[in-house]
Design an enzyme around this catalytic site. Structure first.
Site, PDB file in Angstrom:
ATOM      1  N   HIS A  42       0.848  -1.183   0.000  1.00  0.00           N
ATOM      2  CA  HIS A  42       0.000   0.000   0.000  1.00  0.00           C
ATOM      3  C   HIS A  42       0.886   1.236   0.000  1.00  0.00           C
ATOM      4  CE1 HIS A  42      -3.373  -2.581   0.533  1.00  0.00           C
ATOM      5  NE2 HIS A  42      -3.079  -2.920   1.774  1.00  0.00           N
ATOM      6  N   SER A  43       0.305   2.396  -0.359  1.00  0.00           N
ATOM      7  CA  SER A  43       1.130   3.607  -0.355  1.00  0.00           C
ATOM      8  C   SER A  43       1.664   3.884   1.040  1.00  0.00           C
ATOM      9  CB  SER A  43       0.335   4.807  -0.880  1.00  0.00           C
ATOM     10  OG  SER A  43      -0.854   4.997  -0.150  1.00  0.00           O
ATOM     11  N   GLU A  44       0.897   3.555   2.078  1.00  0.00           N
ATOM     12  CA  GLU A  44       1.411   3.594   3.453  1.00  0.00           C
ATOM     13  C   GLU A  44       0.826   2.457   4.268  1.00  0.00           C
ATOM     14  OE1 GLU A  44       2.719   7.663   2.393  1.00  0.00           O
ATOM     15  OE2 GLU A  44       0.766   6.697   2.175  1.00  0.00           O
ATOM     16  N   THR A  45       1.657   1.956   5.181  1.00  0.00           N
ATOM     17  CA  THR A  45       1.200   1.043   6.225  1.00  0.00           C
ATOM     18  C   THR A  45       1.510   1.688   7.563  1.00  0.00           C
ATOM     19  OG1 THR A  45       1.504  -0.943   4.875  1.00  0.00           O
ATOM     20  CG2 THR A  45       1.488  -1.236   7.266  1.00  0.00           C
ATOM     21  N   HIS A  72      -4.276   9.390   5.359  1.00  0.00           N
ATOM     22  CA  HIS A  72      -5.219   8.288   5.129  1.00  0.00           C
ATOM     23  C   HIS A  72      -4.908   7.087   6.013  1.00  0.00           C
ATOM     24  CE1 HIS A  72      -2.210   6.329   2.513  1.00  0.00           C
ATOM     25  NE2 HIS A  72      -2.968   5.259   2.546  1.00  0.00           N
TER      26      HIS A  72
END
Length: 259
Positions: A42-45, A72
């Site tokens: 994902h773009s961030e975890t 997000h």
């Protein structure tokens, strides 16, 4: 350790911005968190530690690097904690200071973030060529470059040269224009320099967009639409040097890490 995928800034699954959320049982090395984030893709975890009587600990990793602020994945984290029984105001100790969330009406979650008003600047070398369009205004915030273009249709139609965007000295490039429908403004966010060619819906970018468009439109409360392929909505309210970001979130799946 429990792990979740949550779609943020949407009330429908498979829309908005997916984030990983990992609830840590014990301290873990940075290298392990980075490896898990790369595996999640994902773009961030987000990685969350229970703060006991104090704030939760919260860190965010892209598949390539740790970042200092992520909206997000914070929304996704709060959504998970509320779904597991947390109530009221939650506080998170992060690299951007203490951030807080509250449950709002209509299943919204509101987040208290630092505002990051952009300062007007010359366009970085190669920006127009990378975007394929000449901005009408360019500014820079703490992390990102903000480029306003002529219309919402231009934002939607962008096909940037991601390789060239990597050369822009910033975490990411926010491209924005006035809204042409139910939203007050539209945007897209490109951050190939940190391993995210295009982020579907970016909370931290709205820390820049909120003061910019509130100044332009003369209103503190606005609705932003990030018009990526997945799309999402961020409700913003400017409060001095802080900005409230509000949105919905949906859990897509949950499980347990085996490593």
């Amino acid at each position: 350790m429990r792990v979740f995928t949550v779609d943020s800034f949407t009330d429908k699954p498979f829309r908005g911005n997916p984030a990983g959320v990992c609830l840590l049982d014990d301290p873990v090395p940075d290298e392990w968190m980075q490896a898990v984030a790369a595996e999640m893709r994902h773009s961030e975890t987000a990685f969350v530690t229970d703060g006991g009587q104090g704030p939760y600990g919260l860190r965010w990793f892209t598949p390539a690097v740790e970042v200092a602020l992520c909206g997000h994945a914070t929304l996704a984290t709060a959504h998970v904690l509320y779904s597991l029984g947390a109530r009221g105001r939650l506080e998170f100790a992060t690299k951007s200071g203490v951030l807080a969330t509250e449950q709002a009406g209509d299943d919204l979650i509101a987040m208290d973030f630092p505002a990051a008003p952009p300062e007007k600047t010359e366009a970085p070398d190669g920006l127009a060529e990378a975007l394929g369009v000449t901005p009408v205004w360019v500014g820079r915030s703490r992390f990102d470059v903000l480029a306003e273009v002529e219309s919402a249709d231009v934002v939607r139609g962008l096909r940037p040269d991601v390789e060239r965007l990597t050369a822009v000295d910033a975490r990411g490039v926010i491209v924005t224009a006035p809204g042409d429908g139910s939203a007050d403004f539209v945007s897209r966010f490109f951050a190939p320099r940190v391993g995210v060619p295009e982020d579907p819906v970016t909370g931290s970018a709205h820390c820049v967009l909120s003061p910019y468009w509130s100044g332009r439109l003369g209103r503190d409360a606005l609705v932003g639409a990030q018009v990526s392929e997945r799309g999402g909505t961020v409700r913003t309210t400017l409060r001095g040097d802080r900005v409230e970001l509000a949105g919905h979130a949906v859990t897509v799946w949950s499980g347990e890490l085996q490593v």
